[in-house]
Scaffold this active site. Structure first.
Site, PDB file in Angstrom:
ATOM      1  CG  HIS A 158      55.279  47.119 115.965  1.00  0.00           C
ATOM      2  ND1 HIS A 158      54.295  47.597 116.815  1.00  0.00           N
ATOM      3  CD2 HIS A 158      55.045  45.780 115.853  1.00  0.00           C
ATOM      4  CE1 HIS A 158      53.532  46.598 117.212  1.00  0.00           C
ATOM      5  NE2 HIS A 158      53.949  45.483 116.634  1.00  0.00           N
ATOM      6  CG  HIS A 194      55.271  54.004 124.401  1.00  0.00           C
ATOM      7  ND1 HIS A 194      55.528  52.648 124.484  1.00  0.00           N
ATOM      8  CD2 HIS A 194      54.079  54.206 125.022  1.00  0.00           C
ATOM      9  CE1 HIS A 194      54.537  52.065 125.136  1.00  0.00           C
ATOM     10  NE2 HIS A 194      53.650  52.976 125.472  1.00  0.00           N
ATOM     11  CG  HIS A 244      57.281  50.934 119.622  1.00  0.00           C
ATOM     12  ND1 HIS A 244      58.146  51.453 120.543  1.00  0.00           N
ATOM     13  CD2 HIS A 244      57.855  51.145 118.412  1.00  0.00           C
ATOM     14  CE1 HIS A 244      59.198  51.954 119.931  1.00  0.00           C
ATOM     15  NE2 HIS A 244      59.040  51.777 118.622  1.00  0.00           N
ATOM     16  CD  GLN A 299      53.984  41.061 113.771  1.00  0.00           C
ATOM     17  OE1 GLN A 299      54.367  39.919 113.973  1.00  0.00           O
ATOM     18  NE2 GLN A 299      52.784  41.477 114.125  1.00  0.00           N
ATOM     19  CG  ASN A 354      48.301  43.413 112.568  1.00  0.00           C
ATOM     20  OD1 ASN A 354      47.844  43.339 111.438  1.00  0.00           O
ATOM     21  ND2 ASN A 354      48.841  42.375 113.180  1.00  0.00           N
TER      22      ASN A 354
END
Length: 395
Positions: free
Chosen positions: A219, A166, A217, A221, A206
């Site tokens: 991650h 998470h 979380h 893009q 970011n």
């Protein structure tokens, strides 16, 4: 588990022992699993059994005739999830209580964004993506100025989940996991570059609420744009006005300066001569490559630990994790391939432990920057922070 009625899972072996498994979500969006070479996961993946609303219409772009910039108007992005708890994390593997975006446990997962700024329509129908009625008609069409010009915001936006956990970021991953993500970036760069109407592909991360992150979380893009971005357009212009080997000249000058942060066999990290941000560092390959898809296995193998070392040094600057934007600048798909070199630009607005740099009047309105930290000072501070982080890691 998959059944005959379930979406097909297509398997492909990539570099470094990474296995790619391609399938679709309940509304037809693409989903790709990238399994670590030492994965504990089996070959099977759960089916996305959710009932989802139809995908939103593709957004529209409007031309700012004063600057030549194309502005996407994507009202569907207003309702994005904001900082959910672990029990409602939309990027975690699905559970009975959390109908998230990823049906199965995973190592690395990539899927089409549910609220994209670009797409799902493309310049031509491709796979399940429809063709746009008012798609851009090439770079000349996009460069033409005129009042009231609009085009459909064709393209693609994807989410890259670095881990099923998470919380965290790229910098909290293992070297093996970082290498898997790099393989995924390279694979998606190649695939997105081949879609009709795509002009540039941009992987980024970011990190931190100060940047505006809406999900904790770990991650990043990937955006596949229907135009060459304004920043890259200015880079192309600089190359035209100087020399086609401008990036090689920049790297040579930076390597001879006190702004070098560290240097490997294939990559050099440095604070650029005219750094804008309080914390800004570039990571550039020693040979010319236009994008991540063009990097060699050896370059990717070295990038994984070097990039982690850089990010952990960035976090060692202050007592808590440093907010940043990690931007992988790649050459456009159809122009500048022999002159624009792949490089990472990592920037942070943090100018002190308890202070942020805000883009106010001069910088925001006039694009006229004033830097508060000398690049040489910034490089020295970052070298010291990386040395501390290295010492803690070996203790």
């Amino acid at each position: 588990m998959n059944t005959p009625e379930s979406p097909e899972i297509r398997t492909e072996l990539l570099g470094a022992g990474v296995v790619k498994r391609a399938t679709t979500l309940a509304d037809g969006r693409d989903l790709f699993y990238y399994d670590d070479p030492d994965t504990a996961l089996g070959a099977e993946r759960s089916v996305d059994a959710r009932t989802l609303a139809p995908r939103p219409d593709t957004a529209t772009m409007r031309l700012d005739v004063l600057t030549g910039d194309w502005i996407t108007v994507a009202a569907n992005r207003q309702n994005r999830v904001m900082m959910p708890g672990a029990d409602a994390d939309p990027l975690a593997p699905q559970t009975p209580g959390n109908p998230s975006e990823v049906p199965s446990r995973y190592d690395v997962a990539v899927f089409e964004n549910r609220s994209p700024a670009f797409g799902p329509a493309l310049a031509e129908p491709t796979g399940t993506a429809p063709g746009a009625a008012n798609a851009p008609r090439g770079l000349d069409d996009l460069a033409a100025l005129g009042l009231g010009r609009t085009r459909t915001a064709v393209g693609r936006c994807e989410v890259v989940c670095f881990s099923p956990e998470h919380t965290g970021s790229f910098g909290t991953q293992t070297v093996t996991r970082a290498r898997t993500v790099i393989e995924a970036w390279a694979d998606r760069t190649a695939a997105l570059s081949a879609l009709p109407g795509i002009q540039q592909v941009f992987p980024f991360e970011n990190r931190g609420e100060a940047i505006g992150v809406t999900l904790p979380h770990p991650h990043g893009q990937i955006y596949a744009y229907p135009y060459v971005t304004p920043r890259t357009s200015r880079v192309l212009d600089a190359v035209d006005r100087t020399a086609p080997d401008l990036f090689a000249r920049i790297l040579e000058e930076e390597q001879a300066s006190e702004r070098v942060v560290f240097r490997g066999e294939h990559w050099t990290a440095f604070v650029p001569f005219a750094a804008r941000w309080p914390l800004e560092v570039h990571l550039m390959p020693h040979r010319h490559v236009p994008d991540l898809a063009a990097t060699s296995a050896e370059e990717r193998d070295e990038l994984a630990p070097l990039y982690l070392r850089l990010l952990r040094g960035v976090d060692a600057l202050y007592a808590d994790p440093t907010p940043y934007i990690a931007a992988w600048h790649q050459a456009p798909v159809h122009v500048g391939r022999d002159s624009v070199r792949l490089h990472l630009q990592l920037t942070s607005p943090r100018r002190a432990a308890d202070k942020l740099k805000f883009l106010a009047g001069s910088e925001s309105a006039m694009w006229a920057w004033a830097a508060e930290v000398a690049p040489e000072q910034g490089a020295a501070r970052l070298r010291e922070a990386i040395a501390r982080a290295d010492g803690e890691a070996s203790a």
